[in-house]
Design a protein around this motif. Structure first.
Motif, PDB file in Angstrom:
ATOM      1  N   SER A  53       6.860  21.334  -1.748  1.00  0.00           N
ATOM      2  CA  SER A  53       5.689  20.295  -1.003  1.00  0.00           C
ATOM      3  C   SER A  53       6.213  19.920   0.234  1.00  0.00           C
ATOM      4  N   LEU A  54       7.640  19.707   0.237  1.00  0.00           N
ATOM      5  CA  LEU A  54       7.971  19.106   1.601  1.00  0.00           C
ATOM      6  C   LEU A  54       8.230  20.272   2.483  1.00  0.00           C
ATOM      7  N   SER A  97       5.242  10.683   1.347  1.00  0.00           N
ATOM      8  CA  SER A  97       5.062   9.398   0.615  1.00  0.00           C
ATOM      9  C   SER A  97       4.041  10.251  -0.532  1.00  0.00           C
ATOM     10  N   THR A  98       3.109  11.051  -0.081  1.00  0.00           N
ATOM     11  CA  THR A  98       2.192  11.475  -1.339  1.00  0.00           C
ATOM     12  C   THR A  98       3.319  12.469  -2.367  1.00  0.00           C
ATOM     13  N   SER A  99       3.895  13.150  -1.830  1.00  0.00           N
ATOM     14  CA  SER A  99       4.890  14.237  -2.430  1.00  0.00           C
ATOM     15  C   SER A  99       5.726  13.241  -3.336  1.00  0.00           C
ATOM     16  N   LEU A 100       6.198  12.189  -2.825  1.00  0.00           N
ATOM     17  CA  LEU A 100       7.211  11.447  -3.569  1.00  0.00           C
ATOM     18  C   LEU A 100       6.297  10.774  -4.584  1.00  0.00           C
ATOM     19  N   ASN A 101       5.542  10.212  -4.536  1.00  0.00           N
ATOM     20  CA  ASN A 101       4.595   9.389  -5.482  1.00  0.00           C
ATOM     21  C   ASN A 101       4.345  10.516  -6.784  1.00  0.00           C
ATOM     22  N   ILE A 102       3.772  11.591  -6.205  1.00  0.00           N
ATOM     23  CA  ILE A 102       3.465  12.736  -7.452  1.00  0.00           C
ATOM     24  C   ILE A 102       4.884  12.963  -8.177  1.00  0.00           C
ATOM     25  N   PHE A 103       5.943  13.033  -7.462  1.00  0.00           N
ATOM     26  CA  PHE A 103       7.334  13.495  -8.123  1.00  0.00           C
ATOM     27  C   PHE A 103       7.533  12.171  -8.873  1.00  0.00           C
ATOM     28  N   GLU A 104       7.509  11.052  -8.405  1.00  0.00           N
ATOM     29  CA  GLU A 104       7.801   9.720  -9.250  1.00  0.00           C
ATOM     30  C   GLU A 104       7.013   9.472 -10.429  1.00  0.00           C
ATOM     31  N   ASN A 105       5.740   9.908 -10.349  1.00  0.00           N
ATOM     32  CA  ASN A 105       4.684   9.518 -11.359  1.00  0.00           C
ATOM     33  C   ASN A 105       5.156  10.592 -12.581  1.00  0.00           C
ATOM     34  N   ALA A 106       5.331  11.830 -12.194  1.00  0.00           N
ATOM     35  CA  ALA A 106       5.754  12.662 -13.193  1.00  0.00           C
ATOM     36  C   ALA A 106       6.842  12.395 -13.878  1.00  0.00           C
ATOM     37  N   ILE A 107       8.125  12.086 -13.391  1.00  0.00           N
ATOM     38  CA  ILE A 107       9.324  11.575 -13.649  1.00  0.00           C
ATOM     39  C   ILE A 107       9.064  10.410 -14.628  1.00  0.00           C
ATOM     40  N   SER A 108       8.407   9.309 -14.260  1.00  0.00           N
ATOM     41  CA  SER A 108       7.879   8.246 -15.068  1.00  0.00           C
ATOM     42  C   SER A 108       7.207   8.577 -16.582  1.00  0.00           C
ATOM     43  N   LYS A 109       6.572   9.515 -16.267  1.00  0.00           N
ATOM     44  CA  LYS A 109       5.750   9.879 -17.500  1.00  0.00           C
ATOM     45  C   LYS A 109       6.615  10.937 -18.360  1.00  0.00           C
ATOM     46  N   ILE A 114       1.184   1.109   5.781  1.00  0.00           N
ATOM     47  CA  ILE A 114       0.895   1.606   4.631  1.00  0.00           C
ATOM     48  C   ILE A 114      -0.760   1.751   4.237  1.00  0.00           C
ATOM     49  N   SER A 115      -0.985   3.008   3.754  1.00  0.00           N
ATOM     50  CA  SER A 115      -2.404   3.254   3.586  1.00  0.00           C
ATOM     51  C   SER A 115      -2.436   3.883   2.036  1.00  0.00           C
ATOM     52  N   THR A 116      -1.233   4.442   1.482  1.00  0.00           N
ATOM     53  CA  THR A 116      -1.674   4.915  -0.043  1.00  0.00           C
ATOM     54  C   THR A 116      -0.730   4.240  -0.851  1.00  0.00           C
ATOM     55  N   VAL A 117      -1.054   4.322  -2.139  1.00  0.00           N
ATOM     56  CA  VAL A 117      -0.371   3.724  -3.232  1.00  0.00           C
ATOM     57  C   VAL A 117       1.022   4.290  -3.171  1.00  0.00           C
ATOM     58  N   SER A 174      -6.194   4.944   1.116  1.00  0.00           N
ATOM     59  CA  SER A 174      -6.509   6.287   1.090  1.00  0.00           C
ATOM     60  C   SER A 174      -5.973   6.915  -0.253  1.00  0.00           C
ATOM     61  N   ILE A 175      -6.854   7.787  -0.944  1.00  0.00           N
ATOM     62  CA  ILE A 175      -6.559   8.582  -2.162  1.00  0.00           C
ATOM     63  C   ILE A 175      -5.648   9.400  -2.026  1.00  0.00           C
ATOM     64  N   GLU A 176      -4.605   9.670  -2.827  1.00  0.00           N
ATOM     65  CA  GLU A 176      -3.845  10.727  -2.572  1.00  0.00           C
ATOM     66  C   GLU A 176      -4.108  12.133  -3.062  1.00  0.00           C
ATOM     67  N   GLU A 177      -5.038  12.050  -4.121  1.00  0.00           N
ATOM     68  CA  GLU A 177      -5.540  13.347  -4.938  1.00  0.00           C
ATOM     69  C   GLU A 177      -7.236  13.181  -4.652  1.00  0.00           C
ATOM     70  N   LYS A 178      -7.854  13.950  -3.983  1.00  0.00           N
ATOM     71  CA  LYS A 178      -9.243  14.029  -3.938  1.00  0.00           C
ATOM     72  C   LYS A 178      -9.949  14.028  -5.387  1.00  0.00           C
ATOM     73  N   LEU A 179     -10.949  13.534  -5.699  1.00  0.00           N
ATOM     74  CA  LEU A 179     -11.573  13.376  -6.965  1.00  0.00           C
ATOM     75  C   LEU A 179     -13.114  13.676  -6.639  1.00  0.00           C
TER      76      LEU A 179
END
Length: 433
Positions: A116-117, A124-136, A275-278, A302-307
């Motif tokens: 992704s990088l 920030s978006t890539s890091l957030n996705i990576f962090e959430n996946a690791i946390s899960k 900062i504009s994203t979670v 701003s949403i990081e994943e379009k729904l």
């Protein structure tokens, strides 16, 4: 014991459960994606189906679910894995299987993150996705302390511990009803435009800083300088408009400088308008470790994943802010707009929230700011024992009669109270009866 391959471990686990009925509960610790072999995955799924349906989990029962095609092959395979099973080592083998699964997932996550990088996606978006996946992934292996003894001990530790666990809003109604700001709690402050939700949030921020708490204020509506000038107005009374247009006289400068010296010396307030994203909020939280995060306001993130819909996007943002309270063990205050359809009606319940009712449901506490009009105004004046003519005169001077409404409090009652909103000072004041 010789070093076993992953295939050996998989076969030993399945074989042990097949030949020893008392080990069948171990299936609860396993998942299909932990197995690497297609045959082992199929056998596991059959065993799990038998177990859930309270049927015997043995060779005959498994073969009855295989079907005629390939039954002889599976009969031979089941006999082989039963023969090589090591029942006394099943716990260590399950840990090996879990560890191997985690390593494979982490390896894939790292590759996806790196790609992704390389593809130029937002860091920030890539890091957030990576962090959430690791946390899960990590949460899958957390040992649950859900038995009554563990809970009882945790409760006693909480009750006997003298350490302060929360801090005050500094607004009497909120402290009386909600009790304060606590770890893991999401509080929503909602109002129509221009009613004072940002002013209330800033008032809470300054009150928390006065208690020695570090606050991160995320502003998506104003610049950091505009927010800071509002702080100056609240503390000194110098109009933010005078500062905006640089129309300051000699008497304005001393209180401004005094407050700036005080604020910069304590270093407890952080105001970020970039900062504009979670994901960006999480990154900043990790960096400065605040005691409180305030987001002004959720619909502007701003949403990081379009729904597929705006409602789902805003619901996702609110849920992620709630997750921050749990993952970082801090309180979060999110500001929200109300639906225009409410007009001058008193807000209550979930309906007034703009874009998504999930904002209301995700919140531990919901506070509405409402300016009463019509019959609501008449009732407010009467209940507060105020002079109607004087109240209208004060409104012309910028001081409004408003209602602070605690519309939701998971640990207490709902209630509202009349307040003054001093517009020139951007300050909420209690009415002295």
């Amino acid at each position: 014991m010789k070093n076993l391959s992953v295939m050996d471990v998989e076969q030993s686990i399945l074989g042990s459960i097949i030949i020893e009925p008392t080990l069948v509960y171990k299936l609860d610790e396993l998942k299909e994606n932990m197995f690497t072999s297609g045959d082992n995955k199929r056998i596991f799924n059959i065993m799990m189906d038998l177990y859930k349906n309270k049927m015997a989990v043995d060779i005959a029962s498994v073969l009855s679910k295989v079907g005629d095609e390939g039954r002889s092959v599976y009969a031979r395979y089941l006999s082989e894995i039963s023969a090589v099973s090591i029942t006394y080592a099943i716990d260590s083998h399950i840990e090996i299987l879990k560890d191997n699964h985690s390593r494979n997932v982490l390896r894939k996550l790292a590759i996806d993150f790196s790609c992704s990088l390389t593809d130029g996606q937002d860091i920030s978006t890539s890091l957030n996705i990576f962090e959430n996946a690791i946390s899960k992934l990590l949460k899958e292996d957390v040992e649950e302390s859900d038995d009554i003894i563990s809970i009882a001990h945790e409760t006693l530790n909480y009750l006997e511990n003298d350490n302060e666990i929360g801090f005050k809003f500094g607004v009497q109604l909120l402290d009386d009803i909600i009790g304060g700001l606590y770890k893991g709690e999401l509080t929503t402050i909602a109002a129509r435009s221009g009613v004072g939700k940002t002013a209330l949030a800033l008032q809470i921020m300054l009150n928390c800083a006065a208690q020695g708490r570090k606050v991160l204020f995320i502003s998506r509506e104003m610049s950091n300088v505009q927010v800071f000038m509002r702080n100056i107005t609240k503390k000194t009374g110098v109009s933010s408009n005078k500062m905006k247009y640089k129309d300051l006289d000699e008497g304005d400068w001393k209180p401004i400088i005094d407050y700036i010296n005080e604020a910069t010396k304590k270093k407890l307030i952080y105001i970020n308008d970039k900062i504009s994203t979670v994901g960006g909020i999480k990154k900043r939280v990790r960096q400065i470790k605040p005691d409180l995060v305030i987001v002004d306001y959720v619909q502007l993130l701003s949403i990081e994943e379009k729904l597929h819909s705006r409602e789902r996007e805003v619901a996702s943002l609110s849920r992620e802010l709630k997750n921050i309270t749990l993952d970082f063990e801090i309180p979060v205050i999110q500001l929200s707009q109300l639906n225009d359809e409410m007009k001058d009606l008193r807000p209550w319940g979930e309906r007034p929230m703009r874009d998504s009712k999930a904002i209301f449901h995700d919140s531990n506490n919901v506070v509405y700011i409402h300016e009463p009009v019509g019959t609501d105004f008449e009732k407010a004046v009467d209940s507060a024992k105020l002079d109607k003519f004087r109240v209208l005169q004060m409104k012309n001077e910028g001081v409004k009669l408003i209602d602070l409404i605690v519309a939701k409090c998971r640990d207490g009652e709902t209630k509202y109270r009349h307040y003054w909103y001093n517009g020139p000072r951007l300050h909420f004041e209690e009415i002295v009866y």
